[in-house]
Motif scaffolding. Structure first.
Motif, PDB file in Angstrom:
ATOM      1  N   THR A 127     -20.779 -54.328   6.152  1.00  0.00           N
ATOM      2  CA  THR A 127     -21.782 -54.476   7.473  1.00  0.00           C
ATOM      3  C   THR A 127     -21.343 -55.309   8.303  1.00  0.00           C
ATOM      4  OG1 THR A 127     -23.341 -55.816   7.048  1.00  0.00           O
ATOM      5  CG2 THR A 127     -24.046 -53.137   7.383  1.00  0.00           C
ATOM      6  N   GLY A 128     -19.795 -56.373   8.073  1.00  0.00           N
ATOM      7  CA  GLY A 128     -19.522 -57.856   9.112  1.00  0.00           C
ATOM      8  C   GLY A 128     -20.183 -59.250   8.515  1.00  0.00           C
ATOM      9  N   LYS A 129     -20.865 -58.976   7.614  1.00  0.00           N
ATOM     10  CA  LYS A 129     -21.365 -59.769   7.208  1.00  0.00           C
ATOM     11  C   LYS A 129     -20.909 -61.264   7.419  1.00  0.00           C
ATOM     12  CE  LYS A 129     -23.531 -58.977   3.738  1.00  0.00           C
ATOM     13  NZ  LYS A 129     -23.677 -57.291   3.795  1.00  0.00           N
ATOM     14  N   THR A 130     -19.557 -61.088   6.452  1.00  0.00           N
ATOM     15  CA  THR A 130     -18.662 -62.490   6.129  1.00  0.00           C
ATOM     16  C   THR A 130     -18.356 -63.168   6.712  1.00  0.00           C
ATOM     17  OG1 THR A 130     -19.439 -62.436   3.751  1.00  0.00           O
ATOM     18  CG2 THR A 130     -17.643 -63.238   4.503  1.00  0.00           C
ATOM     19  N   ALA A 188     -30.813 -62.311  10.593  1.00  0.00           N
ATOM     20  CA  ALA A 188     -29.910 -60.709  10.781  1.00  0.00           C
ATOM     21  C   ALA A 188     -30.183 -60.293  10.079  1.00  0.00           C
ATOM     22  CB  ALA A 188     -29.114 -61.438  11.598  1.00  0.00           C
ATOM     23  N   TYR A 189     -31.085 -58.849  10.011  1.00  0.00           N
ATOM     24  CA  TYR A 189     -30.783 -57.785   9.679  1.00  0.00           C
ATOM     25  C   TYR A 189     -30.192 -56.187  10.013  1.00  0.00           C
ATOM     26  CZ  TYR A 189     -34.568 -60.071   6.990  1.00  0.00           C
ATOM     27  OH  TYR A 189     -35.584 -60.988   6.524  1.00  0.00           O
ATOM     28  N   PHE A 190     -29.245 -55.880   8.722  1.00  0.00           N
ATOM     29  CA  PHE A 190     -27.773 -55.209   9.129  1.00  0.00           C
ATOM     30  C   PHE A 190     -28.306 -53.703   8.202  1.00  0.00           C
ATOM     31  CE2 PHE A 190     -26.049 -58.911   9.570  1.00  0.00           C
ATOM     32  CZ  PHE A 190     -25.882 -58.940  10.596  1.00  0.00           C
ATOM     33  N   ASP A 191     -28.357 -52.490   9.134  1.00  0.00           N
ATOM     34  CA  ASP A 191     -28.267 -51.297   7.657  1.00  0.00           C
ATOM     35  C   ASP A 191     -27.694 -50.432   7.778  1.00  0.00           C
ATOM     36  OD1 ASP A 191     -28.610 -50.170  10.520  1.00  0.00           O
ATOM     37  OD2 ASP A 191     -31.047 -50.518  10.440  1.00  0.00           O
ATOM     38  N   ASP A 192     -27.545 -49.456   7.289  1.00  0.00           N
ATOM     39  CA  ASP A 192     -26.019 -48.851   6.918  1.00  0.00           C
ATOM     40  C   ASP A 192     -25.401 -48.120   8.626  1.00  0.00           C
ATOM     41  OD1 ASP A 192     -27.118 -45.466   7.688  1.00  0.00           O
ATOM     42  OD2 ASP A 192     -28.697 -46.615   6.459  1.00  0.00           O
ATOM     43  N   THR A 193     -25.802 -48.111   9.215  1.00  0.00           N
ATOM     44  CA  THR A 193     -25.917 -47.454  10.658  1.00  0.00           C
ATOM     45  C   THR A 193     -25.052 -49.004  11.649  1.00  0.00           C
ATOM     46  OG1 THR A 193     -26.942 -48.317  12.318  1.00  0.00           O
ATOM     47  CG2 THR A 193     -27.742 -46.625  11.798  1.00  0.00           C
ATOM     48  N   ASP A 194     -24.872 -49.614  11.036  1.00  0.00           N
ATOM     49  CA  ASP A 194     -23.933 -51.068  11.145  1.00  0.00           C
ATOM     50  C   ASP A 194     -22.508 -51.320   9.775  1.00  0.00           C
ATOM     51  OD1 ASP A 194     -25.870 -52.439  12.545  1.00  0.00           O
ATOM     52  OD2 ASP A 194     -26.439 -52.970  11.118  1.00  0.00           O
ATOM     53  N   VAL A 195     -22.746 -49.881   9.178  1.00  0.00           N
ATOM     54  CA  VAL A 195     -21.224 -50.501   8.387  1.00  0.00           C
ATOM     55  C   VAL A 195     -20.320 -50.171   8.900  1.00  0.00           C
ATOM     56  CG1 VAL A 195     -20.057 -48.999   6.029  1.00  0.00           C
ATOM     57  CG2 VAL A 195     -22.701 -49.668   6.771  1.00  0.00           C
ATOM     58  N   VAL A 196     -19.004 -50.574   9.080  1.00  0.00           N
ATOM     59  CA  VAL A 196     -17.810 -50.712   9.968  1.00  0.00           C
ATOM     60  C   VAL A 196     -16.723 -50.511   8.602  1.00  0.00           C
ATOM     61  CG1 VAL A 196     -18.258 -52.322  11.747  1.00  0.00           C
ATOM     62  CG2 VAL A 196     -17.528 -53.195   9.567  1.00  0.00           C
ATOM     63  N   ARG A 197     -16.465 -50.062   7.941  1.00  0.00           N
ATOM     64  CA  ARG A 197     -16.148 -49.273   7.225  1.00  0.00           C
ATOM     65  C   ARG A 197     -15.411 -48.040   7.289  1.00  0.00           C
ATOM     66  NH1 ARG A 197     -17.230 -52.858   1.455  1.00  0.00           N
ATOM     67  NH2 ARG A 197     -16.935 -54.731   2.029  1.00  0.00           N
ATOM     68  N   HIS A 198     -14.665 -47.579   5.855  1.00  0.00           N
ATOM     69  CA  HIS A 198     -14.708 -45.796   6.118  1.00  0.00           C
ATOM     70  C   HIS A 198     -16.032 -45.351   5.800  1.00  0.00           C
ATOM     71  CE1 HIS A 198     -13.367 -42.007   5.195  1.00  0.00           C
ATOM     72  NE2 HIS A 198     -12.344 -42.461   5.322  1.00  0.00           N
ATOM     73  N   GLN A 199     -15.978 -44.514   7.430  1.00  0.00           N
ATOM     74  CA  GLN A 199     -17.105 -43.994   7.556  1.00  0.00           C
ATOM     75  C   GLN A 199     -18.129 -42.764   6.084  1.00  0.00           C
ATOM     76  OE1 GLN A 199     -16.285 -40.835  10.043  1.00  0.00           O
ATOM     77  NE2 GLN A 199     -16.374 -41.910  11.875  1.00  0.00           N
ATOM     78  N   LEU A 200     -17.388 -42.850   4.737  1.00  0.00           N
ATOM     79  CA  LEU A 200     -18.363 -42.487   3.898  1.00  0.00           C
ATOM     80  C   LEU A 200     -18.576 -43.514   3.330  1.00  0.00           C
ATOM     81  CD1 LEU A 200     -17.624 -40.552   1.109  1.00  0.00           C
ATOM     82  CD2 LEU A 200     -16.111 -41.026   0.671  1.00  0.00           C
ATOM     83  N   ALA A 206     -25.053 -53.455  17.943  1.00  0.00           N
ATOM     84  CA  ALA A 206     -25.869 -53.367  18.297  1.00  0.00           C
ATOM     85  C   ALA A 206     -26.565 -55.067  17.393  1.00  0.00           C
ATOM     86  CB  ALA A 206     -27.519 -52.610  18.990  1.00  0.00           C
ATOM     87  N   ASN A 207     -26.994 -55.247  15.934  1.00  0.00           N
ATOM     88  CA  ASN A 207     -27.044 -55.728  15.060  1.00  0.00           C
ATOM     89  C   ASN A 207     -26.366 -56.640  15.159  1.00  0.00           C
ATOM     90  OD1 ASN A 207     -29.361 -54.692  14.424  1.00  0.00           O
ATOM     91  ND2 ASN A 207     -29.049 -53.572  13.133  1.00  0.00           N
ATOM     92  N   GLN A 208     -25.301 -56.236  14.766  1.00  0.00           N
ATOM     93  CA  GLN A 208     -24.006 -57.816  15.682  1.00  0.00           C
ATOM     94  C   GLN A 208     -23.879 -58.147  16.266  1.00  0.00           C
ATOM     95  OE1 GLN A 208     -19.463 -55.959  14.535  1.00  0.00           O
ATOM     96  NE2 GLN A 208     -20.127 -55.077  12.118  1.00  0.00           N
ATOM     97  N   ARG A 209     -24.129 -57.846  17.269  1.00  0.00           N
ATOM     98  CA  ARG A 209     -24.119 -58.817  18.417  1.00  0.00           C
ATOM     99  C   ARG A 209     -24.793 -59.587  18.172  1.00  0.00           C
ATOM    100  NH1 ARG A 209     -27.366 -59.111  22.998  1.00  0.00           N
ATOM    101  NH2 ARG A 209     -28.295 -56.890  23.090  1.00  0.00           N
ATOM    102  N   ARG A 210     -25.886 -58.998  17.656  1.00  0.00           N
ATOM    103  CA  ARG A 210     -27.216 -59.877  17.925  1.00  0.00           C
ATOM    104  C   ARG A 210     -27.280 -60.658  16.414  1.00  0.00           C
ATOM    105  NH1 ARG A 210     -30.123 -54.808  17.156  1.00  0.00           N
ATOM    106  NH2 ARG A 210     -30.776 -54.181  19.018  1.00  0.00           N
ATOM    107  N   TYR A 211     -26.382 -61.024  15.447  1.00  0.00           N
ATOM    108  CA  TYR A 211     -26.064 -62.105  14.533  1.00  0.00           C
ATOM    109  C   TYR A 211     -25.021 -62.776  15.157  1.00  0.00           C
ATOM    110  CZ  TYR A 211     -23.767 -63.432   9.639  1.00  0.00           C
ATOM    111  OH  TYR A 211     -22.895 -63.101   9.163  1.00  0.00           O
TER     112      TYR A 211
END
Length: 350
Positions: free
Chosen positions: A134-137, A288-300, A111-116
């Motif tokens: 989190t896909g910012k760049t 636009a702020y992101f948190d750890d739930t927005d991480v799109v890399r490896h689940q680790l 949801a944060n990426q969509r708002r971004y």
């Protein structure tokens, strides 16, 4: 409330591996989904059943219109619509189709990426702040390519501060471009992932895409441009003020950074932290702020970021306990009667 939906052709592709998308809908909407031989039965509150029914109807429509979902896109879109009742699967898919991202289809995975993405479309300056992964760049570069291909801008300018991540690289060999390229490599990676390599090389050669350290921005006015400042947490206050005042006519700027990874010397304050305070009420730009739930890399990576945040909070709680106590007389001095050398030991340890 119970609702029965007729099974349409290829509807099983919505279910996901081991029905993981159905489980996602059940948990997110608090409903039960029962697969029968000739129908799908939904059970839950009227509102939640209606939302689930809309998902199945939207998916059937998208399938019939020839829309294809890339690996992982469907699950990500379902998470986005579950987080916001106003969002529909069809709306997300068609919004992604309207943006030309080169050779890739880019869908927001939270949801944060969509708002971004919506903030970038609707504002001339956007600050994207959040942890790594989190896909910012990547999303900012994707939006820049979309604007360039739609001819809304004439060029893309990507900037980054040339700051090492806690180490000294010394004097690098080669030309000026050779020296600064290692700092800018993440921006090149995003470009080559989104566009054909030949097109990227042609754009770079003709300066349609320009990649440079932030120091090269001084004195310029950037018209008809999409400007991205990456790793903005490593800018000084002076550099940040210089960058945000470069914006010219018909231009957009996106500033991204992770305030937990500041590599500046201790004495210098991050320009990104200052900008978040100084510019928060300025009309025409947004954060636009992101948190750890927005991480799109490896689940680790998500779990690692959460562990560091918890450790930081624990250290912050312990700090007051480590501070030396005073005698409460208001002068901050230890009482002579109780001065047994401990205060000098505290001063030495500091």
């Amino acid at each position: 409330m119970k609702k029965s939906i007729e099974i349409s052709p290829q509807i099983e592709t919505l279910f996901g591996t081991r029905d993981e998308n159905l489980r996602l809908l059940e948990d997110g909407l608090n409903i039960n989904i029962d697969l029968r031989s000739d129908a799908i039965e939904l059970e839950g509150s009227a509102r939640d059943v209606a939302r689930a029914q809309q998902v199945f109807a939207d998916y059937d429509h998208l399938q019939r219109s020839g829309h294809t979902f890339n690996n992982g896109d469907l699950g990500s879109m379902l998470r986005v619509l579950l987080a916001d009742p106003k969002v529909t699967l069809r709306g997300l898919a068609e919004a992604g189709r309207q943006r030309a991202f080169g050779r890739r289809t880019v869908q927001p995975k939270s949801a944060n990426q969509r708002r971004y993405l919506e903030a970038i479309e609707n504002h001339d300056m956007v600050f994207g702040i959040g942890p790594a992964g989190t896909g910012k760049t990547y999303l900012a570069v994707a939006m820049a390519i979309s604007a360039l291909q739609a001819k809304r801008v004439n060029r893309i300018i990507l900037a980054r501060p040339a700051v090492e991540a806690g180490e000294r690289l010394g004097f690098l060999p080669g030309t000026l471009q050779d020296k600064i390229d290692p700092y800018l490599r993440p921006l090149y990676d995003a470009l080559y992932d989104l566009l054909e390599p030949e097109k990227v090389d042609r754009y770079l050669e003709k300066n349609v895409i320009e990649i440079a350290p932030i120091a090269f921005m001084r004195g310029r006015t950037l018209n008809d441009s999409f400007v991205i400042l990456d790793e903005a947490q490593n800018t000084t206050s002076e550099q940040m003020k210089m960058f945000v005042t470069r914006l010219g006519f018909n231009s957009k700027a996106v500033i991204t950074g992770d305030v937990t990874q500041i590599d500046l010397p201790n004495a210098r304050r991050s320009g990104l932290l200052e900008a978040a305070e100084v510019l928060k009420n300025v009309e025409g730009l947004t954060f636009a702020y992101f948190d750890d739930t927005d991480v799109v890399r490896h689940q680790l990576v998500q779990r690692i970021i959460r562990a560091y945040d918890e450790h930081k909070a624990k250290v912050a709680e312990q700090l007051p306990l480590l501070e030396p106590k005073t005698n409460g007389k208001g002068n901050g001095m230890a009482s002579p009667e109780k001065d047994d050398g401990l205060s000098s030991e505290v001063e030495t340890s500091e």
